[in-house]
Write a protein that holds these residues in place. Sequence first.
Motif, mmCIF file in Angstrom:
data_model
loop_
_atom_site.group_PDB
_atom_site.id
_atom_site.type_symbol
_atom_site.label_atom_id
_atom_site.label_comp_id
_atom_site.label_asym_id
_atom_site.label_seq_id
_atom_site.Cartn_x
_atom_site.Cartn_y
_atom_site.Cartn_z
ATOM 1 N N ARG A 6 26.996 7.148 -5.000
ATOM 2 C CA ARG A 6 25.918 8.135 -4.912
ATOM 3 C C ARG A 6 24.587 7.505 -5.297
ATOM 4 N NH1 ARG A 6 26.944 12.584 -9.555
ATOM 5 N NH2 ARG A 6 25.056 13.418 -8.575
ATOM 6 N N GLY A 7 23.513 8.118 -4.823
ATOM 7 C CA GLY A 7 22.175 7.682 -5.199
ATOM 8 C C GLY A 7 21.890 6.229 -4.849
ATOM 9 N N ILE A 8 21.282 5.531 -5.786
ATOM 10 C CA ILE A 8 20.940 4.122 -5.578
ATOM 11 C C ILE A 8 22.194 3.296 -5.340
ATOM 12 C CG2 ILE A 8 20.021 2.062 -6.722
ATOM 13 C CD1 ILE A 8 17.964 3.901 -8.096
ATOM 14 N N GLY A 9 23.263 3.585 -6.076
ATOM 15 C CA GLY A 9 24.509 2.839 -5.929
ATOM 16 C C GLY A 9 25.093 2.935 -4.537
ATOM 17 N N ARG A 10 25.036 4.120 -3.947
ATOM 18 C CA ARG A 10 25.532 4.309 -2.581
ATOM 19 C C ARG A 10 24.735 3.437 -1.604
ATOM 20 N NH1 ARG A 10 27.924 8.564 0.694
ATOM 21 N NH2 ARG A 10 27.113 8.458 2.827
ATOM 22 N N SER A 11 23.418 3.446 -1.743
ATOM 23 C CA SER A 11 22.585 2.631 -0.854
ATOM 24 C C SER A 11 22.890 1.143 -1.026
ATOM 25 C CB SER A 11 21.102 2.898 -1.132
ATOM 26 O OG SER A 11 20.749 4.206 -0.721
ATOM 27 N N ILE A 12 23.128 0.721 -2.265
ATOM 28 C CA ILE A 12 23.481 -0.680 -2.516
ATOM 29 C C ILE A 12 24.810 -1.025 -1.865
ATOM 30 C CG2 ILE A 12 24.114 -2.353 -4.294
ATOM 31 C CD1 ILE A 12 22.103 -0.886 -6.149
ATOM 32 N N VAL A 59 22.199 -14.268 -13.035
ATOM 33 C CA VAL A 59 22.183 -12.903 -13.575
ATOM 34 C C VAL A 59 20.748 -12.403 -13.582
ATOM 35 C CG1 VAL A 59 22.881 -11.402 -15.472
ATOM 36 C CG2 VAL A 59 24.116 -13.555 -15.075
ATOM 37 N N ASN A 60 20.508 -11.329 -12.853
ATOM 38 C CA ASN A 60 19.169 -10.756 -12.780
ATOM 39 C C ASN A 60 19.223 -9.243 -12.963
ATOM 40 O OD1 ASN A 60 17.240 -13.033 -12.099
ATOM 41 N ND2 ASN A 60 18.791 -13.332 -10.513
ATOM 42 N N CYS A 61 18.048 -8.660 -13.083
ATOM 43 C CA CYS A 61 17.943 -7.237 -13.389
ATOM 44 C C CYS A 61 16.923 -6.587 -12.461
ATOM 45 C CB CYS A 61 17.518 -7.077 -14.852
ATOM 46 S SG CYS A 61 17.612 -5.398 -15.473
ATOM 47 N N VAL A 62 17.186 -5.354 -12.084
ATOM 48 C CA VAL A 62 16.256 -4.557 -11.282
ATOM 49 C C VAL A 62 15.961 -3.274 -12.036
ATOM 50 C CG1 VAL A 62 15.960 -3.253 -9.139
ATOM 51 C CG2 VAL A 62 17.004 -5.528 -9.079
ATOM 52 N N SER A 63 14.682 -2.975 -12.220
ATOM 53 C CA SER A 63 14.272 -1.787 -12.972
ATOM 54 C C SER A 63 13.484 -0.839 -12.074
ATOM 55 C CB SER A 63 13.423 -2.185 -14.185
ATOM 56 O OG SER A 63 14.204 -2.854 -15.154
ATOM 57 N N PRO A 64 14.154 0.140 -11.481
ATOM 58 C CA PRO A 64 13.452 1.100 -10.625
ATOM 59 C C PRO A 64 12.626 2.086 -11.447
ATOM 60 C CG PRO A 64 15.821 1.002 -10.126
ATOM 61 C CD PRO A 64 15.609 0.332 -11.453
ATOM 62 N N GLY A 65 11.551 2.560 -10.825
ATOM 63 C CA GLY A 65 10.783 3.663 -11.380
ATOM 64 C C GLY A 65 11.304 4.970 -10.827
ATOM 65 N N PHE A 66 10.421 5.804 -10.320
ATOM 66 C CA PHE A 66 10.821 7.088 -9.756
ATOM 67 C C PHE A 66 11.331 6.886 -8.332
ATOM 68 C CE2 PHE A 66 7.888 8.401 -13.111
ATOM 69 C CZ PHE A 66 8.629 9.428 -13.706
ATOM 70 N N ILE A 67 12.612 7.135 -8.147
ATOM 71 C CA ILE A 67 13.282 6.977 -6.853
ATOM 72 C C ILE A 67 13.839 8.326 -6.424
ATOM 73 C CG2 ILE A 67 15.048 5.702 -5.576
ATOM 74 C CD1 ILE A 67 12.880 3.888 -6.750
ATOM 75 N N ASN A 68 13.810 8.602 -5.142
ATOM 76 C CA ASN A 68 14.322 9.877 -4.621
ATOM 77 C C ASN A 68 15.848 9.925 -4.693
ATOM 78 O OD1 ASN A 68 11.983 11.418 -3.807
ATOM 79 N ND2 ASN A 68 11.652 9.896 -2.200
ATOM 80 N N THR A 69 16.362 10.454 -5.796
ATOM 81 C CA THR A 69 17.803 10.628 -5.998
ATOM 82 C C THR A 69 18.040 11.999 -6.611
ATOM 83 O OG1 THR A 69 17.780 9.727 -8.245
ATOM 84 C CG2 THR A 69 18.073 8.146 -6.440
ATOM 85 N N THR A 108 16.035 12.791 -9.791
ATOM 86 C CA THR A 108 14.605 13.136 -9.729
ATOM 87 C C THR A 108 14.316 14.327 -8.820
ATOM 88 O OG1 THR A 108 14.222 11.575 -7.904
ATOM 89 C CG2 THR A 108 13.926 10.750 -10.146
ATOM 90 N N SER A 109 15.326 14.851 -8.152
ATOM 91 C CA SER A 109 15.094 15.899 -7.154
ATOM 92 C C SER A 109 14.565 17.193 -7.758
ATOM 93 C CB SER A 109 16.388 16.181 -6.376
ATOM 94 O OG SER A 109 17.404 16.641 -7.256
ATOM 95 N N ASN A 110 14.886 17.435 -9.017
ATOM 96 C CA ASN A 110 14.480 18.700 -9.644
ATOM 97 C C ASN A 110 13.261 18.574 -10.565
ATOM 98 O OD1 ASN A 110 16.606 20.168 -8.422
ATOM 99 N ND2 ASN A 110 18.035 19.439 -9.995
ATOM 100 N N LEU A 111 12.571 17.444 -10.510
ATOM 101 C CA LEU A 111 11.390 17.281 -11.350
ATOM 102 C C LEU A 111 10.294 18.259 -10.916
ATOM 103 C CD1 LEU A 111 11.083 13.397 -11.709
ATOM 104 C CD2 LEU A 111 11.690 15.024 -13.492
ATOM 105 N N LYS A 112 9.884 19.100 -11.829
ATOM 106 C CA LYS A 112 8.880 20.112 -11.509
ATOM 107 C C LYS A 112 7.484 19.517 -11.369
ATOM 108 C CE LYS A 112 11.477 23.792 -13.817
ATOM 109 N NZ LYS A 112 11.490 24.813 -14.898
ATOM 110 N N ASN A 113 7.244 18.389 -12.016
ATOM 111 C CA ASN A 113 5.912 17.777 -11.988
ATOM 112 C C ASN A 113 5.852 16.573 -11.068
ATOM 113 O OD1 ASN A 113 7.622 16.314 -13.662
ATOM 114 N ND2 ASN A 113 5.969 15.618 -15.015
ATOM 115 N N LYS A 114 6.647 16.589 -10.006
ATOM 116 C CA LYS A 114 6.714 15.439 -9.093
ATOM 117 C C LYS A 114 5.352 15.123 -8.482
ATOM 118 C CE LYS A 114 9.384 13.646 -5.176
ATOM 119 N NZ LYS A 114 10.544 13.883 -4.289
ATOM 120 N N ALA A 115 4.645 16.140 -8.019
ATOM 121 C CA ALA A 115 3.335 15.917 -7.400
ATOM 122 C C ALA A 115 2.352 15.322 -8.392
ATOM 123 C CB ALA A 115 2.794 17.228 -6.843
#
Length: 240
Positions: A11-17, A173-183, A186-193
């Motif tokens: 699901r989410g980012i993992g599914r896309s990966i 060994v590396n790391c990826v740090s996402p910010g706000f991603i559409n998953t 974050t779908s229910n964030l009231k202050n998205k705009a």
Amino acid sequence: MKVAIVTGGTRGIGRSISIELYKEGYKVIAIYQGNKATAQSLADEYPDIDVQTCDISREKDVSKIIKTIYETYGRIDCLINNAGITRDGYFLMMSTEKWGTVLNVNILGAVNISKSVLRYMKVKKNGGKVVNISSTSGVTGQIGQANYSATKGAIISLTKSWAKEFAADNINVNCVSPGFINTDMTSNLKNKAEIIENLIPLQRFGDPQEVAWLVAFLSSDKANYITGKNFVIDGGMIND
């Protein structure tokens, strides 16, 4: 064929990966816990992706599934530590239970599965790639996410330590740090705009596919000379 394991891979980012690595020619094992509907959806759409369930916070369960994967496919080339959960709340009101739950999945889960996979990578002596998924919360901290931010900061530190410890084994060994991603997170964030307008220079949330592209690059031979790095993907939100 190279073999890749993706935790939280349905699901989410993992599914896309999982899908991106599959399209890049990997045999993908997508590990999930709990959400059978998303797991079934991925299995139905991509029957060649091996979808398996495991509680990665349980060391014995992890050892068993990794042993089975290695015996089935004869190799493990890539591990994506993507599984993670949130149990948000203000620090003074955050229960020990909330701390324990997040620590067990976000840190102990990554430690358990990495320990098992890295052992097999060392035995095979073909090198390998580990990509840990952290968060901008692990870089800057976040109000209401002391537990989550702490675990994601720890993931960045683990990345740097493992990169040095396993460099002699040709394991990156590396790391990826996402910010706000559409998953879902974050779908229910009231202050998205408001977030988009005030915090993100690119003026939008990211897409999980965009994270998957970066992870696929770091998992490939094109990234053979990159290790111990944290890549922030956040539309320009932070400058660290």
